[in-house]
Scaffold this active site. Structure first.
Site, PDB file in Angstrom:
ATOM      1  N   HIS A 248      48.080  41.740  41.359  1.00 26.94           N
ATOM      2  CA  HIS A 248      47.251  42.630  40.558  1.00 26.94           C
ATOM      3  C   HIS A 248      47.754  44.046  40.815  1.00 26.94           C
ATOM      4  CE1 HIS A 248      43.988  39.335  40.774  1.00 26.94           C
ATOM      5  NE2 HIS A 248      44.606  39.276  39.622  1.00 26.94           N
ATOM      6  N   GLU A 251      45.957  46.473  43.200  1.00 30.61           N
ATOM      7  CA  GLU A 251      45.720  46.034  44.579  1.00 30.61           C
ATOM      8  C   GLU A 251      47.002  46.287  45.359  1.00 30.61           C
ATOM      9  OE1 GLU A 251      44.281  42.008  44.362  1.00 30.61           O
ATOM     10  OE2 GLU A 251      42.658  42.545  42.983  1.00 30.61           O
ATOM     11  N   HIS A 380      46.365  40.235  48.420  1.00 31.61           N
ATOM     12  CA  HIS A 380      45.505  40.869  47.432  1.00 31.61           C
ATOM     13  C   HIS A 380      44.645  41.942  48.096  1.00 31.61           C
ATOM     14  CE1 HIS A 380      46.013  37.929  44.002  1.00 31.61           C
ATOM     15  NE2 HIS A 380      46.545  37.247  45.002  1.00 31.61           N
ATOM     16  N   GLU A 426      43.114  38.415  51.208  1.00 30.11           N
ATOM     17  CA  GLU A 426      42.493  39.650  50.731  1.00 30.11           C
ATOM     18  C   GLU A 426      42.460  40.612  51.912  1.00 30.11           C
ATOM     19  OE1 GLU A 426      41.436  40.247  47.684  1.00 30.11           O
ATOM     20  OE2 GLU A 426      41.287  38.277  46.722  1.00 30.11           O
TER      21      GLU A 426
END
Length: 606
Positions: A248, A251, A380, A426
């Site tokens: 993304h 990110e 991410h 993440e």
């Protein structure tokens, strides 16, 4: 007075005067496309919008296609093709093909001389981009004929793609007084990222290199830096690991962590750090800091701290790359309910290719088919969590439903389509952290990244051979109690991640008897145990192929064999590429005929 010429000779002279010869080729309209002679010409400013980013600023008339004005060029079907090629090929080979075409439609003019583009550049692009034209049932454009409009280096050609490389290869000097091991903890633009990765690979050339796995929709290289004792080569029983960031575009923490990690690995290797030297000498590591460089540029334009939750998330096609891969989890749940049917190495469904597949997604999938990755992580931002297959539950509406894989003691597409085990990391709740937070973020994640790469050496590894010592490609390695097999690489080597304990391991392949071994892995074992298999051929009689092994998938636009390496079914797009019984034209034909009075029949394959 000499006698009059014979009638035959007179006829030849008349026709030669009426229809001059053509030493090259004629276009579909019968016009000779002989390039102009190397006489002095008048250079004029380049004014074509589609060619505004060419590596030069001046051209001349007539062009190599004998166009004599801007109006004629812009009305030509050749120019219209260049203008829409980006969309037709869904970003593939962009902007390379467009710039290559511009070099013919608006030839470079320097010092009152026309310079022609290099033939080897054209030939390389044709080899790489021909499948993209085949996929939409379009012939290779005649004006990109590598022998007709291009020339050799000995004849003074130039590289029409030089601007794509220009500015990215130039070294960015560090502030005076700083050692080469210095890491600048800041955000990196695309050009800065490329320079840092190439400079790092140059410093550690004996253990590192950079390479591109493809281009983004807007034409940026998806640049990978690799670390290995033999960069560019797969070594027998050396496991392969990949780390991917910035899927993304907004990110960015993972992007920066991988840029820092590349510099750290190089510096520590040169400083003699035994841990890093051992890691690089026994592991092949691939770092792709940015899978979505186009989206990053959108997010970076707003800046850290000001970036919206979704600004720059998608690629330039407005596609979420993380959700652009085939949904094989649904396929798995259907297969898992059928006893005796394999639920690993699931082929890509044919219907997937009829949707919009981003060039970045295709590049990753082709990369995975080329290299036998064992372990992977995608980095991410926006949360603080680690997820692993399966991301999707058996009942998607139940978001909190526990969805274990057969390897629970250890993302879906990697796991179900290849041998690769992947997790999603993440890194934090802030998608685009401010620069002052980057050093702390690196300190929090450096050891975790190193530990993760080192875990690829857990479990077992080995080679599967026949009785003559010849490697057996695509042999299956099964572990009793775990319904997820892996397959051997072309050299017959394999890697199976396993937790400590006792395991029953089976190796088998079509035409061979299976071999069963009992393997005990101690709790504190730090290196993968070696377990080789020698398979004996089956006796005389019908060959007993293993149940489900010959299930195969289509080639798809990626080309090459399926994940199992077996003979595959026809390309799912083949039916779309074949001419219909009524002789109708391809879907894109009406677009060209509606915009120009010149029908580009040279684009038709049939």
């Amino acid at each position: 007075m000499p006698p009059p010429p014979p009638l035959l000779l007179l006829t030849v002279l008349v026709f030669a005067t009426a229809w001059p010869g053509c030493e090259f080729e004629r276009n579909p309209a019968g016009e000779c496309h002989r390039p102009p002679a190397a006489d002095s010409v008048t250079c004029v400013d380049l004014q074509l919008r589609t060619c505004s980013d060419a590596a030069y600023n001046h051209t001349t008339f007539p062009t190599l296609l004998r166009h004599r004005s801007w109006e004629v060029v812009e009305a030509s079907s050749e120019y219209i093709l260049l203008s829409v090629l980006h969309q037709l090929l869904e970003g593939q080979c962009n902007p390379d093909l467009r710039l290559l075409g511009c070099a013919v439609l608006a030839p470079r003019c320097e010092g009152s001389q026309v310079r022609r583009p290099c033939r080897h550049i054209c030939e390389g692009l044709r080899e790489a981009c021909q499948p993209a034209f085949d996929a939409i049932d379009m012939a290779w454009p005649y004006f990109l004929d590598c022998h007709l409009y291009f020339t050799s280096e000995d004849e003074g050609c130039y590289d029409p793609l030089e601007k794509l490389r220009g500015g990215l290869e130039a070294d960015e000097a560090l502030p005076s007084g700083l050692p080469p091991t210095f890491i600048r903890f800041s955000h990196h633009s695309y050009a800065q990222m490329v320079r840092v990765l190439r400079r790092t690979a140059s410093r550690c050339a004996h253990v590192a290199r950079t390479y591109s796995i493809g281009r983004s929709f807007d034409g940026r290289d998806l640049l990978v830096i690799e670390f290995s004792s033999r960069p560019g080569q797969h070594e027998l029983m050396e496991p392969e690991v990949k780390l991917i960031g910035n899927i993304h575009g907004n990110e960015v923490a993972g992007r920066e962590m991988l840029i820092y990690l590349a510099q750290y690995l190089c510096s520590e290797y040169l400083l003699g750090n035994p841990r890093i030297q051992r890691l690089l000498n026994t592991t092949r590591i691939h770092l792709l800091p940015s899978m979505n460089p186009d989206g990053y540029e959108v997010a970076a334009a707003e800046g850290a701290g000001y970036n919206g939750w979704t600004s720059g998330r998608q690629n330039a096609q407005n596609l979420d790359l993380n959700r652009n891969f085939p949904d094989l989890t649904s396929e798995y749940y259907q297969l898992a309910e059928t006893r005796g049917v394999r639920s690993d190495h699931i082929p890509i469904p044919q219907h997937y290719w009829w949707g919009k597949v981003a060039p970045e997604t295709k590049a990753i999938m082709k990369w995975m088919q080329t290299i036998p990755f064992v372990l992977s992580a995608s980095l991410h931002g926006g949360d603080l969590v680690v997820s692993y297959p399966f991301d999707f539950s058996k009942h998607p509406q139940e978001e909190k439903m526990f969805s274990p894989t057969p390897d629970e003691k250890m993302s879906d597409f990697n796991y179900l389509h290849t041998n690769c085990f992947e997790i999603t990391v993440e890194l934090g709740c802030v998608k685009f952290p401010p620069e002052e937070a980057l050093y702390t973020l690196w300190q929090h994640n450096k050891e975790s990244l190193l530990n993760f790469v080192e875990t690829v050496h857990r479990g077992i590894k080995g080679v599967v051979m026949d009785k003559f010592g010849k490697p057996v490609k695509n042999a299956r390695i099964l572990v009793k109690g775990i319904r997820h097999d892996i397959t051997t690489a072309p050299d017959g080597d394999y890697w199976r991640l396993l937790p400590p304990g006792t395991h029953i391991v089976i190796a088998q392949a079509p035409g061979y008897t299976k071999v069963i071994k009992k393997v005990i892995l101690p709790a504190r074992m730090k290196r993968a145990g070696r377990v080789d298999f020698i398979l004996q051929p089956l006796g005389v009689g019908p060959r007993n192929f293993l149940h489900g092994l010959r299930r195969t998938g289509p080639h798809g636009p990626l080309g090459g064999a399926s994940s199992l390496g077996e003979a595959t079914e026809p390309d799912p797009l083949r039916a779309r590429r074949q001419p219909s019984a009524d002789g109708s034209k391809p879907w894109w034909w009406s677009y060209f005929t509606s915009l120009s009075t010149h029908r580009p029949r040279w684009l038709l394959k049939y």
